[in-house]
Design a protein around this motif. Sequence first.
Motif, PDB file in Angstrom:
ATOM      1  N   GLY A 100      -5.401   5.346   1.727  1.00  0.00           N
ATOM      2  CA  GLY A 100      -4.269   4.193   2.019  1.00  0.00           C
ATOM      3  C   GLY A 100      -4.228   3.544   3.154  1.00  0.00           C
ATOM      4  O   GLY A 100      -4.091   2.478   3.366  1.00  0.00           O
ATOM      5  N   GLY A 101      -4.269   4.626   4.360  1.00  0.00           N
ATOM      6  CA  GLY A 101      -4.202   4.074   5.598  1.00  0.00           C
ATOM      7  C   GLY A 101      -5.701   3.220   5.856  1.00  0.00           C
ATOM      8  O   GLY A 101      -5.415   2.441   6.461  1.00  0.00           O
ATOM      9  N   ALA A 132      -4.948  -0.306   4.002  1.00  0.00           N
ATOM     10  CA  ALA A 132      -3.978  -0.786   4.711  1.00  0.00           C
ATOM     11  C   ALA A 132      -4.539  -1.601   6.058  1.00  0.00           C
ATOM     12  O   ALA A 132      -4.626  -2.963   6.318  1.00  0.00           O
ATOM     13  N   ARG A 133      -5.496  -1.101   6.846  1.00  0.00           N
ATOM     14  CA  ARG A 133      -6.016  -1.461   7.952  1.00  0.00           C
ATOM     15  C   ARG A 133      -7.007  -2.639   7.488  1.00  0.00           C
ATOM     16  O   ARG A 133      -7.129  -3.820   8.200  1.00  0.00           O
ATOM     17  N   VAL A 145       0.863  -1.074   0.123  1.00  0.00           N
ATOM     18  CA  VAL A 145      -0.107  -0.169  -0.084  1.00  0.00           C
ATOM     19  C   VAL A 145       0.952   1.202  -0.185  1.00  0.00           C
ATOM     20  O   VAL A 145       1.663   1.559   1.057  1.00  0.00           O
ATOM     21  N   ILE A 169       0.781  -4.054  10.435  1.00  0.00           N
ATOM     22  CA  ILE A 169       1.380  -3.594   9.008  1.00  0.00           C
ATOM     23  C   ILE A 169       3.068  -3.544   9.031  1.00  0.00           C
ATOM     24  O   ILE A 169       3.661  -3.283   9.984  1.00  0.00           O
ATOM     25  N   ARG A 185      -5.423  -5.864   6.004  1.00  0.00           N
ATOM     26  CA  ARG A 185      -4.838  -6.541   7.276  1.00  0.00           C
ATOM     27  C   ARG A 185      -5.852  -7.360   7.865  1.00  0.00           C
ATOM     28  O   ARG A 185      -5.491  -8.345   8.274  1.00  0.00           O
ATOM     29  N   ALA A 229       4.048  -1.342   3.655  1.00  0.00           N
ATOM     30  CA  ALA A 229       4.058   0.010   3.259  1.00  0.00           C
ATOM     31  C   ALA A 229       5.111   0.785   3.371  1.00  0.00           C
ATOM     32  O   ALA A 229       6.305   0.319   4.212  1.00  0.00           O
ATOM     33  N   ALA A 267       0.116   4.790   2.764  1.00  0.00           N
ATOM     34  CA  ALA A 267      -0.838   4.219   3.902  1.00  0.00           C
ATOM     35  C   ALA A 267      -0.467   5.196   5.091  1.00  0.00           C
ATOM     36  O   ALA A 267      -1.284   4.773   6.023  1.00  0.00           O
ATOM     37  N   CYS A 281       4.565  -9.140  -4.140  1.00  0.00           N
ATOM     38  CA  CYS A 281       3.358  -8.983  -3.766  1.00  0.00           C
ATOM     39  C   CYS A 281       2.222  -9.170  -4.826  1.00  0.00           C
ATOM     40  O   CYS A 281       2.649  -9.124  -6.063  1.00  0.00           O
ATOM     41  N   TRP A 290       5.910  -1.955   7.904  1.00  0.00           N
ATOM     42  CA  TRP A 290       6.782  -0.699   7.290  1.00  0.00           C
ATOM     43  C   TRP A 290       8.029  -0.675   6.911  1.00  0.00           C
ATOM     44  O   TRP A 290       8.781  -1.273   7.518  1.00  0.00           O
ATOM     45  N   VAL A 316       0.195  -7.004   4.929  1.00  0.00           N
ATOM     46  CA  VAL A 316       0.279  -5.677   4.126  1.00  0.00           C
ATOM     47  C   VAL A 316       1.642  -5.082   4.593  1.00  0.00           C
ATOM     48  O   VAL A 316       2.236  -4.892   5.527  1.00  0.00           O
TER      49      VAL A 316
END
Length: 341
Positions: free
Chosen positions: A18-19, A22-23, A10, A49, A26, A34, A13, A69, A51, A32
């Motif tokens: 985007g956030g 991502a959530r 993502v 997530i 998940r 980011a 994110a 991915c 990162w 996920v």
Amino acid sequence: MQGRTETVLVLGASGGIGGEMARQLRDAGWRVAALKRDLAATQELRDGIHWLRGDALNAADVAVAARGCGVVVHAVNPPGYRDWGRLVLPMLEHSIAAARVEGATLVLPGTVYNFGPDSFPLLREDSPQRPLTRKGAIRVEMERRLHTASEAGLRVLIVRAGDFFGPKAGNNWFSQGLVKPGKPVTAISNPAAPGVGHQWAYLPDVARTMVELLARRDTLPDFASFHMAGHWDASGREMAEAIQRVVARHGGRPPRIGALPWWLLNLASPFVTTLGEMREMRYLWQQPVRMDNSRLVATLGHEPHTPLDDAVEATLRGQGCLPPLTVGRNMAASSFAGTSP
């Protein structure tokens, strides 16, 4: 996890859509990843997530993050929304290149900016895209490049929706026009012209729609686009009146509704980038613009849809505009409180 099709990158994110993507991915069982420019370590796991330190403006960073991915979500904007004309298309090309190498589906959250008045008032996925604005022209070019990439084998999913609002929606009309985040709502600045309908999209519903479509991506065309109906504000005041109801329900005095001072945006726009972007989109508040979700409903059988007052309450609470919840009171409404056609 069970393979690459359950791994997603993502981009964006840290932002609104985007956030939320991502959530929700998940929570749906995806692994996920980011990107974050200012990450202290090379990578870290936070809130489920993964990162990775990197920048969507750097093609190599995107390519490395996308390895393995099955989906790349392109929900990223230039830092501070600056240099749109110079940076947006190169960022998209980085995502296209990475997705092509991985054989991944590329997801783009779309907007109504692609369309001009000749396609109003009801927008379908195949409506002509002749925008009035610079930002709209960039959006059209983004989708053109994605369509070209799909003809060469890239799988693309675009979901277009109205103006975003939600607990963590970032820059949007709700939080920068109607109310002031972090403060009790005492007044509402309504951008709509009197009697002009407007379409809103609750961010968790938009993300849920994309997650459900991704679960069926193998059955979709290589270039698949869908419109969401979201929340249709027929009078141009229904969103503001919902804010009034929610504030009153929580013991506040119903805030007054006034017109957004467009003249102030005109004065400030040369100095504040976001206000300039908002001023450019005024035409969308001066005439009704609605989206036809028939294709989406035919594909999913429904559209994820949270009742308006529940969505507004969650948004106001997430933006710090309502008093804190006390023990024993219900939390903000579920993001997926129902469905509608």
